[in-house]
Write an enzyme that holds these catalytic residues in place. Structure first.
Site, PDB file in Angstrom:
ATOM      1  N   CYS A 391       0.909  -1.234   0.108  1.00 26.78           N
ATOM      2  CA  CYS A 391       0.120  -0.128  -0.028  1.00 26.78           C
ATOM      3  C   CYS A 391       0.954   1.405  -0.122  1.00 26.78           C
ATOM      4  O   CYS A 391       1.504   1.595  -1.065  1.00 26.78           O
ATOM      5  CB  CYS A 391      -1.058   0.055   1.146  1.00 26.78           C
ATOM      6  SG  CYS A 391      -2.670   0.836   0.868  1.00 26.78           S
ATOM      7  N   HIS A 518      -3.502  -5.120   0.699  1.00 29.48           N
ATOM      8  CA  HIS A 518      -2.946  -5.577   1.753  1.00 29.48           C
ATOM      9  C   HIS A 518      -2.888  -7.261   2.044  1.00 29.48           C
ATOM     10  O   HIS A 518      -3.670  -7.654   2.475  1.00 29.48           O
ATOM     11  CB  HIS A 518      -3.566  -5.166   3.091  1.00 29.48           C
ATOM     12  CG  HIS A 518      -3.510  -3.568   3.263  1.00 29.48           C
ATOM     13  ND1 HIS A 518      -2.447  -3.036   3.970  1.00 29.48           N
ATOM     14  CD2 HIS A 518      -4.135  -2.634   2.968  1.00 29.48           C
ATOM     15  CE1 HIS A 518      -2.426  -1.613   3.936  1.00 29.48           C
ATOM     16  NE2 HIS A 518      -3.550  -1.353   3.324  1.00 29.48           N
ATOM     17  N   GLU A 520      -1.614  -9.145   3.924  1.00 27.54           N
ATOM     18  CA  GLU A 520      -1.353  -9.613   5.028  1.00 27.54           C
ATOM     19  C   GLU A 520      -2.561 -10.051   5.684  1.00 27.54           C
ATOM     20  O   GLU A 520      -2.481 -10.810   6.441  1.00 27.54           O
ATOM     21  CB  GLU A 520      -0.544  -8.687   6.223  1.00 27.54           C
ATOM     22  CG  GLU A 520      -1.548  -7.282   6.379  1.00 27.54           C
ATOM     23  CD  GLU A 520      -1.561  -6.235   5.408  1.00 27.54           C
ATOM     24  OE1 GLU A 520      -1.013  -6.674   4.190  1.00 27.54           O
ATOM     25  OE2 GLU A 520      -1.429  -5.105   5.855  1.00 27.54           O
TER      26      GLU A 520
HETATM   27  N1  GLN Z   1      -2.109   6.594   2.774  1.00 21.90           N
HETATM   28  C1  GLN Z   1      -2.235   5.768   1.645  1.00 21.90           C
HETATM   29  C2  GLN Z   1      -3.803   5.743   1.002  1.00 21.90           C
HETATM   30  O1  GLN Z   1      -4.552   6.157   1.788  1.00 21.90           O
HETATM   31  C3  GLN Z   1      -1.663   4.222   1.957  1.00 21.90           C
HETATM   32  C4  GLN Z   1      -3.001   3.759   2.693  1.00 21.90           C
HETATM   33  C5  GLN Z   1      -2.184   2.608   3.195  1.00 21.90           C
HETATM   34  O2  GLN Z   1      -1.279   2.157   3.329  1.00 21.90           O
HETATM   35  N2  GLN Z   1      -3.230   1.576   3.858  1.00 21.90           N
HETATM   36  O3  GLN Z   1      -3.800   5.532  -0.173  1.00 21.90           O
END
Ligand code: GLN
Length: 543
Positions: A391, A518, A520
């Site tokens: 992300c 994500h 994970e």
């Molecule tokens: N802040 C970034 C976004 O909103 C990454 C979000 C994250 O890593 N979950 O896209």
């Protein structure tokens, strides 16, 4: 439907979630379909707007529910997929009751905690317990309900009352109450103290719930004397006093409870499936791993491991699969930055980064430490060190590439520099700018492969697409994709529209992978998440 209700006393952090999940594993090993519910008595609707400082990681479910990290334990231990309704909060229950009141559902009545809130809680528990969770369309046979917080908290009182009533609604023979407590060890001879447990059970019984089973956290196994004393003072059968003492890893917990006879008490044949054998193998294999692999985690909550719980678990699952003992080197991202005032801290951070066999930059929000993460991505790219960006970790790698390979020196994400001229990362058009709760791009979305073959695709194996969970507001700038790709940063996975970038892989690098989602949240002990497995394989020369 059989219910196991797990409450906790004395203090938080006793591993109530792990205990509850482990009981679920035992029920599953007897061939039952098991689901779970977690009750969080706070007023927030969900965990989505809570800081990791307050409450650890926000776990994301397939349906986009942003929930307590204990739901992650349940998914991993029981290999199930839960939904947002499996996390009950006071915010959700009260919203529901107030909405019904406005509709006129209680016309003429005074709406009260008892019976309206307690009734709504019971309806919720019963409804959600019957929802399929194991990928089949069959209702579960058993449900573990974990009550967050500690008995005696003002905010959990309505739930205890609801659970007290619940035993009559579903039948006393269908509910087992488990209370998790602490047995501290004091003095030079290591005396096991029972008084805190006596007090918490007294409080619970005063509220109308008599525990059937006591699970006592302690540093060493409970002595027979301690068990008998607890049984006598807490109105529990001696054989129903269990000890969950310190063990080298959490996979031992279901085994430990089984060895103490928990299956007999629950009248389960815990060897109806091979599941416990699998757990035994995992628990003992993990104990014997000795060759280390160092992974640098470059984040901003590095002193709070709960903030990255699922990432840590995923690394562990992948390390087990490559037969290495995982060592996570925590690096506070801002310490890598050239203007970090403490030069010793900066030196130490860089030393750790350079010693690691692989680098992971996890997700994150807000600009603290972002420049340090960009430097970590640059280091991994230019030194051919395996890198996984999750992300925000994908986004910082794209910013770094724009700045240092494409030459857009001012490139950034508009999250951190709204007026930046050549943004690598921009705000997604469909996201709300005014509301923060539940408004991100959330939950499971498909990613379609754009190439026939690449490292990360091979790791995922069969199939034209992968489903992973998302939680973000920003994305790779579509106007930048062509330039990035022509210099080797290939977007090998995109969403259904073909516009939104989900996965990149860098040409000519041993393993330089970024994912917008994500991974994970879907890793399992015996089924490590492919991007993590790739990182660990590449970091140990096994890719
Ligand atoms: N802040 C970034 C976004 O909103 C990454 C979000 C994250 O890593 N979950 O896209």
């Amino acid at each position: 439907m059989k219910y196991v209700v797990v409450s906790g006393g004395v203090l938080s952090g006793l591993g109530k979630g792990v205990t509850a999940s482990s009981i679920g594993v035992l029920m599953k090993s007897a061939g039952l379909r098991v689901t779970s519910l977690k009750i969080d008595p706070y007023l927030n609707s969900d965990a989505g707007t809570m800081s990791p400082f307050e409450h650890g990681e926000v776990f994301v479910l397939d349906d986009g529910g942003e929930v307590d990290l204990d739901l992650g334990n349940y998914e991993r231990f029981l290999d199930i997929n839960l939904g947002r309704d499996n996390n009950v909060t006071t915010g959700k229950i009260y919203s529901k009751v107030i909405e019904a009141e406005r509709r006129g559902d209680y016309l003429g009545k005074t709406v009260q905690v008892i019976p309206h809130i307690t009734g709504a809680v019971q309806d919720w528990l019963e409804r959600v317990a019957h929802q399929p969770a194991d990928g089949s369309d069959l209702a579960p046979d058993a449900c573990v309900i974990e009550l967050g917080g500690t008995v005696g908290d003002i905010e959990s009182a309505p739930y205890i009352e609801a659970l007290r009533q619940f035993q009559f609604r579903v039948g006393r023979e269908n509910v087992t109450f488990v209370h998790v407590s602490l047995v501290p060890v004091m003095g030079p001879v290591g005396e096991q103290k029972t008084k805190p447990t006596q007090h918490t059970v007294k409080e619970l019984r005063g509220l109308g719930i008599t525990p059937d089973i006591l699970v006592c956290r302690s540093s060493a196994p409970l002595s027979d004397d301690t068990r008998e004393k607890l049984a006598a003072f807490c109105h529990v059968a001696p054989k129903a006093v269990m000890s969950t003492h310190d063990v080298p890893n959490i996979y031992h917990v279901p085994l430990m409870l089984q060895e103490q006879g928990l299956c007999d008490i629950l009248k389960l044949d815990c060897h109806a499936t091979d599941l416990l054998e699998e757990w035994r193998t995992m628990a003992y294999n993990l104990d014997t791993l000795s060759e280390e692999v160092h992974i640098a985690m470059v984040g901003k909550y590095t002193n709070l491991s709960d903030a990255y719980l699922s990432v840590i678990k995923s690394l562990q699952h992948a390390a087990m699969a490559v037969n290495r003992k995982l060592v996570i080197d925590w690096i506070e991202a801002s310490h890598l930055e050239s203007d970090w005032p403490e030069s010793q801290e900066r030196e130490d951070a860089w030393k750790l980064l350079k010693q690691a066999s692989g680098v992971l930059v996890p997700g994150g929000f807000g600009d603290r430490g972002v420049e340090g993460k960009i430097l970590a991505a640059e280091y991994a790219r230019t030194s051919s060190t395996p890198y996984l960006g999750i992300c925000l970790g994908l986004q910082v790698a794209a910013i770094e590439f724009c700045r240092n390979v494409l030459g857009f020196e001012d490139s950034n994400s508009t999250e951190f520099d709204e007026n930046c001229k050549n943004p690598a990362v921009i705000f997604m058009p469909e996201i709300s700018k005014t509301h923060l709760g539940g408004t991100m791009r959330l939950g499971s979305r498909p990613t379609l492969w754009q190439v026939d073959d690449c490292k990360i695709r091979r790791l995922y194996g069969e199939g034209d697409s992968v489903d992973e969970r998302h939680r973000h507001r920003y994305e790779i700038n579509p106007d930048m994709i062509e330039a990035l790709e022509s210099s080797g940063l290939k977007f090998v996975g995109k969403d259904e529209t073909g516009q939104r970038c989900e996965i990149f892989e860098l040409d000519g690098h041993p393993y330089y992978v970024g994912v917008q989602y994500h991974p994970e949240f879907k890793s399992r002990p015996n089924r490590p998440s492919p991007p993590f497995l790739g990182l660990l394989k590449a970091s140990t020369g096994q890719l």
